[in-house]
Write an enzyme that holds these catalytic residues in place. Structure first.
Site, PDB file in Angstrom:
ATOM      1  N   ASP A 280      96.525  -0.486  -9.703  1.00 58.13           N
ATOM      2  CA  ASP A 280      96.649  -0.160  -8.822  1.00 58.13           C
ATOM      3  C   ASP A 280      97.271   0.968  -7.776  1.00 58.13           C
ATOM      4  O   ASP A 280      98.433   0.969  -7.842  1.00 58.13           O
ATOM      5  CB  ASP A 280      96.494  -1.590  -8.037  1.00 58.13           C
ATOM      6  CG  ASP A 280      95.702  -1.388  -6.422  1.00 58.13           C
ATOM      7  OD1 ASP A 280      95.893  -0.473  -5.821  1.00 58.13           O
ATOM      8  OD2 ASP A 280      96.328  -2.752  -6.139  1.00 58.13           O
TER       9      ASP A 280
ATOM     10  N   HIS B  50      84.325  -1.199  -7.240  1.00 54.87           N
ATOM     11  CA  HIS B  50      85.340  -1.026  -5.480  1.00 54.87           C
ATOM     12  C   HIS B  50      85.415   0.487  -5.623  1.00 54.87           C
ATOM     13  O   HIS B  50      85.776   1.202  -3.750  1.00 54.87           O
ATOM     14  CB  HIS B  50      86.539  -1.438  -6.044  1.00 54.87           C
ATOM     15  CG  HIS B  50      88.060  -1.679  -4.442  1.00 54.87           C
ATOM     16  ND1 HIS B  50      87.353  -2.720  -4.218  1.00 54.87           N
ATOM     17  CD2 HIS B  50      88.690  -1.122  -4.853  1.00 54.87           C
ATOM     18  CE1 HIS B  50      88.409  -2.118  -2.856  1.00 54.87           C
ATOM     19  NE2 HIS B  50      89.176  -1.248  -3.619  1.00 54.87           N
TER      20      HIS B  50
HETATM   21  C1  HEM Z   1      93.480  -7.764  -3.595  1.00 49.34           C
HETATM   22  C2  HEM Z   1      92.222  -7.024  -2.658  1.00 49.34           C
HETATM   23  C3  HEM Z   1      92.192  -5.384  -2.936  1.00 49.34           C
HETATM   24  C4  HEM Z   1      92.062  -4.830  -4.840  1.00 49.34           C
HETATM   25  C5  HEM Z   1      92.591  -5.677  -6.201  1.00 49.34           C
HETATM   26  C6  HEM Z   1      92.166  -3.320  -5.210  1.00 49.34           C
HETATM   27  C7  HEM Z   1      92.275  -3.077  -6.271  1.00 49.34           C
HETATM   28  C8  HEM Z   1      91.558  -1.467  -6.108  1.00 49.34           C
HETATM   29  C9  HEM Z   1      91.714  -0.161  -7.555  1.00 49.34           C
HETATM   30  C10 HEM Z   1      92.023  -1.343  -8.832  1.00 49.34           C
HETATM   31  C11 HEM Z   1      91.585   0.493  -7.353  1.00 49.34           C
HETATM   32  C12 HEM Z   1      91.581   1.829  -8.315  1.00 49.34           C
HETATM   33  C13 HEM Z   1      92.966   2.704  -8.081  1.00 49.34           C
HETATM   34  C14 HEM Z   1      93.191   3.759  -7.283  1.00 49.34           C
HETATM   35  O1  HEM Z   1      92.674   4.373  -7.520  1.00 49.34           O
HETATM   36  O2  HEM Z   1      93.993   3.099  -6.609  1.00 49.34           O
HETATM   37  C15 HEM Z   1      91.603   0.562  -5.983  1.00 49.34           C
HETATM   38  C16 HEM Z   1      91.274   2.021  -5.592  1.00 49.34           C
HETATM   39  C17 HEM Z   1      91.327   2.034  -3.884  1.00 49.34           C
HETATM   40  N1  HEM Z   1      91.020   1.072  -3.113  1.00 49.34           N
HETATM   41 FE1  HEM Z   1      91.459  -0.726  -3.306  1.00 49.34          FE
HETATM   42  N2  HEM Z   1      92.155  -2.795  -3.648  1.00 49.34           N
HETATM   43  C18 HEM Z   1      91.961  -3.857  -3.001  1.00 49.34           C
HETATM   44  C19 HEM Z   1      91.825  -3.816  -0.928  1.00 49.34           C
HETATM   45  C20 HEM Z   1      91.857  -2.574  -0.842  1.00 49.34           C
HETATM   46  C21 HEM Z   1      91.366  -2.458   0.578  1.00 49.34           C
HETATM   47  C22 HEM Z   1      91.677  -4.095   1.806  1.00 49.34           C
HETATM   48  C23 HEM Z   1      91.217  -1.219   1.034  1.00 49.34           C
HETATM   49  C24 HEM Z   1      90.778  -0.010   2.100  1.00 49.34           C
HETATM   50  C25 HEM Z   1      90.246  -1.465   3.018  1.00 49.34           C
HETATM   51  C26 HEM Z   1      91.353  -0.459  -0.463  1.00 49.34           C
HETATM   52  C27 HEM Z   1      91.211   0.885  -0.636  1.00 49.34           C
HETATM   53  C28 HEM Z   1      90.687   1.620  -1.634  1.00 49.34           C
HETATM   54  C29 HEM Z   1      90.908   2.736  -1.685  1.00 49.34           C
HETATM   55  C30 HEM Z   1      90.973   4.075  -0.205  1.00 49.34           C
HETATM   56  C31 HEM Z   1      90.794   2.909  -3.068  1.00 49.34           C
HETATM   57  C32 HEM Z   1      90.646   4.236  -3.846  1.00 49.34           C
HETATM   58  C33 HEM Z   1      89.147   4.550  -3.854  1.00 49.34           C
HETATM   59  C34 HEM Z   1      89.343   6.017  -4.419  1.00 49.34           C
HETATM   60  O3  HEM Z   1      88.331   7.265  -3.934  1.00 49.34           O
HETATM   61  O4  HEM Z   1      88.727   6.445  -5.516  1.00 49.34           O
HETATM   62  N3  HEM Z   1      91.396  -1.180  -1.295  1.00 49.34           N
HETATM   63  N4  HEM Z   1      91.617  -0.234  -5.600  1.00 49.34           N
END
Ligand code: HEM
Ligand code: HEM
Lengths: 418, 418
Positions: free
Chosen positions: A234, A327
């Site tokens: 993450d 996601h």
């Molecule tokens: C418990 C809640 C969440 C989990 C478990 C989660 C998990 C992840 C994971 C595993 C990734 C892929 C790896 C990475 O690029 O970091 C990711 C990407 C991302 N997450 Fe989350 N996330 C959560 C909540 C959120 C929230 C609330 C937001 C914003 C409103 C968010 C925005 C993003 C963004 C912008 C990316 C990168 C996407 C890309 O351009 O590839 N996430 N998240």
């Protein structure tokens, strides 16, 4: 018995303390004397024989992050292992002048503590001598900014719009003043929080505290992306502090009022994970819900962690390889404005009986305009994101993070133009 | 973009996973594949570019402590940075046969997790790949031992006698089964606890969980004695695991029943500190209450930390230099039986409003006969100890810690002779 003991450190001798105690009276003398001693001396002179077979390691507890500067520390700072988030509600009678006093007090103590020095009225000065990259980052809620006459708040400094995934609980929402206290040592965080919370006591009460953690300092090779409690890598796609993208995302003033230039906006969302339900899902299902492999965080379209996902790739049956509901597809935007810098921590609070686990993510993002940058992403995730099956935001707060200050200044001074 | 990336690790490729998923069905296939991968491979192959200026450090997360052996790990093991103590109450229908099943399950998973391998039904196997010196130590309360027919309990396996300082709260007392889960990484502890608690679910419920911490791994030079939240150096006079004194204190069977030989007794006391009151005391007063200097833990009679205190020394006015009420004078005994090995952790639980701090010490001591060794010390401290002004035991539990087991065996097997 311990011939390799280092010579007696230049510490306040007990005798001297007692004399000074008699002459000067009590606590002040003692604390003052100890407070003269900095982190280095304690780390270097308290040599004790090794206990059992603890393997060798250079002491990283002496590392410091500068407190003073253009921006506050704790945003660009590579995330420390532990993060404590403390939201304070100001008492009714706290006006601009008192806010100024509070911020002066807090900045002064934060400046000292982050450099491994005891706080002004530090009751346990020795606990301050291991800074371990301590940073203290202050954020202001609308309730603080409103009390300073003539100071405009940025338009986005208000509760986020309601989202259908939200299961917000009042006890995790809002707050007038936020302190993000991060360090690589849990005792350092505990001590700094105690000192800073004491500073706030005459001015308000603690609204909520959230304790977060990532991997320990040095547990994994440098630069390893953290994992959250769902086991996912993450933080892969996240601007790096030394890039133009980061500057624009985090420090670009946009429409912010002048007192906030050099500062940014902060969103703190407590997002609970239903790990028991998550456990029922098979591994391919888990990977598809994010669009990345669990093993190493590489996109489902192949390569390694930092390779670009191929959002156009199809499976042999003609379905998108990274699903429409994944996601990472939903979180990514073509609009260059819709970008945030994420700096999250895991949380895991002990529960009793058969309550199941109270665990999740303290989602923290920095962006200079919350409405412009954060809200559209959260809205898209709210509309469609398979992860929503297992996560629920239970707390939400927005803060304005003022710029840094120079030595002799204080965080928030730009609210009070001379 | 990241040319120094290492080649694709020998990980389950998503394609293979999907095929296996179709062939074998869901979770089992995926988890099984990942579980083949051990700590080393993940730590070495997931190379990502360094983020910002995180300073270099060798990854200590790969370090393991053997699970199998004469004694259980986690007693002699130099204390890890984080400790979680989980007490489980067995359900009414859990008889000897079920206990045997539970202990087999737990031992098996503990053996795997401590070696950086996924637990049997690990839902987040990758979280297991950073063992960070994980140890899991099991203790049995009277409620467990009683259920195994024909097995005598040691006489001391019962609640401690009441002490006048006690302010015990039922929610922190007793327990049928104790798991002490310690590692240098907080995510490792969280994950291991989740897996082990899941193992217990069909057999009982969590009675209490206590989260503790010491300094981070490598934050201070090796062998530095920990500090507690009163700021004191805590743990100076404590037998070292490689000594005869330790052997006698901890592993000597004394009158213990045969199934406990190679094991020992464990006391867990949750001791709250009134830090606000403690802050009111001046520095000399604090040092006198313990009999040691705050700066470096040296006795008030001089020297450095590990020098012997001179209990006969007098001040110029003729008073004992180490007061009659000083903690170290009261805690020390002339009787060689009255010795315990201490392995404590700090606790600091977030509080709300103006509740003050909920912090203190998770006092843990190991000794082969609790009545003979621990009780007299606690009784003396109960009668007189200036520290009592600021500390109150709010939880108390006693456990029998069975011996270790060999590979293929399980912890507690000596309760079930063949
Ligand atoms: C418990 C809640 C969440 C989990 C478990 C989660 C998990 C992840 C994971 C595993 C990734 C892929 C790896 C990475 O690029 O970091 C990711 C990407 C991302 N997450 Fe989350 N996330 C959560 C909540 C959120 C929230 C609330 C937001 C914003 C409103 C968010 C925005 C993003 C963004 C912008 C990316 C990168 C996407 C890309 O351009 O590839 N996430 N998240
Ligand atoms: C919050 C509660 C407690 C605090 C803050 C505390 C603090 C200390 C400190 C600062 C020392 C001196 C340094 C050292 O040798 O470790 C010490 C020593 C000691 N404490 Fe405690 N202690 C507490 C509870 C207890 C309890 C419950 C026991 C046992 C019943 C105990 C037994 C001892 C012993 C045996 C020593 C070594 C004495 C000697 O010099 O021979 N302590 N403690």
């Amino acid at each position: 018995m311990h011939p390799d003991r280092s010579p007696e450190p230049a510490a306040p001798s007990t005798g001297r303390l007692s004399r000074r105690h008699l002459l000067l009276g009590g606590a002040a003398a003692g604390v003052g004397a100890a407070a003269l001693v900095g982190a280095d001396s304690l780390l270097n002179t308290r040599s004790t024989p090794p206990l059992g077979e603890t393997p060798g390691a250079a002491a990283h507890g002496g590392q410091t992050v500068p407190f003073h500067g253009t921006h506050q520390a704790g945003v660009e700072t590579p995330p420390q292992a532990h993060g404590k988030f403390v939201a304070v509600d100001l008492a009714e009678d706290v006006d601009a002048e008192k806010i100024r006093r509070l911020l002066t007090l807090l900045s002064d103590d934060a400046a000292k503590l982050t450099q491994g020095k005891a706080a002004l009225a530090d009751s346990e000065p020795e606990l301050a001598f291991v800074p371990a990259r301590l940073t203290v980052t202050f954020g202001f809620g609308p309730g603080l900014v409103d009390r300073v006459p003539g100071v405009p708040a940025p338009a986005w400094l208000k509760p986020l719009p309601e989202f259908s995934v939200d299961r917000l609980r009042p006890e995790w929402n809002s707050g007038d003043l936020l302190m993000q206290i991060c360090a690589d040592d849990p005792l350092t965080v505990s001590h700094a929080a105690r000192m800073l919370i004491k500073d706030t006591r005459a001015f308000g009460t603690v609204r909520w505290t959230q304790d977060g953690f990532r991997r320990a300092y040095g547990a994994e090779p440098d630069g390893t992306t953290m994992r959250n409690l769902m086991g996912q890598v993450d933080g892969t796609v996240n601007a790096r502090p030394d890039t133009d993208a980061f500057e624009t995302m985090v420090w670009e003033p946009r429409d912010n009022p002048e007192w906030l230039h050099g500062g940014t906006g902060m969103v703190v969302r407590r997002i609970a994970m239903d790990l028991d339900e998550w456990d029922r899902l098979d591994r391919p299902g888990r990977e598809e819900s994010v669009g990345r492999r669990l093993f190493d965080g590489a996109p489902l379209t192949g390569g390694t962690e930092h390779d670009e996902p191929d959002f156009d790739a199809l499976t042999p049956l003609g379905f998108p390889r990274i699903a429409e509901y994944a996601h990472i597809r939903r979180a990514r935007s073509d609009n260059p404005d819709e970008q945030v810098f994420r700096r999250a921590y895991n949380y895991d609070v002990p529960t009793l009986g058969d309550e199941g686990q109270d665990a999740g993510l303290i989602f923290v993002s920095y962006q200079s305009d919350v409405d412009l940058q954060f809200v559209p992403i959260q809205r898209r995730l709210d509309e469609l994101d398979l992860l929503n099956e297992w996560i629920s935001p239970i707390g939400s707060a927005v803060f304005a993070v003022p710029p840094g200050c120079a030595e002799g200044g204080f965080i928030g001074e730009t609210l009070f133009p001379a």
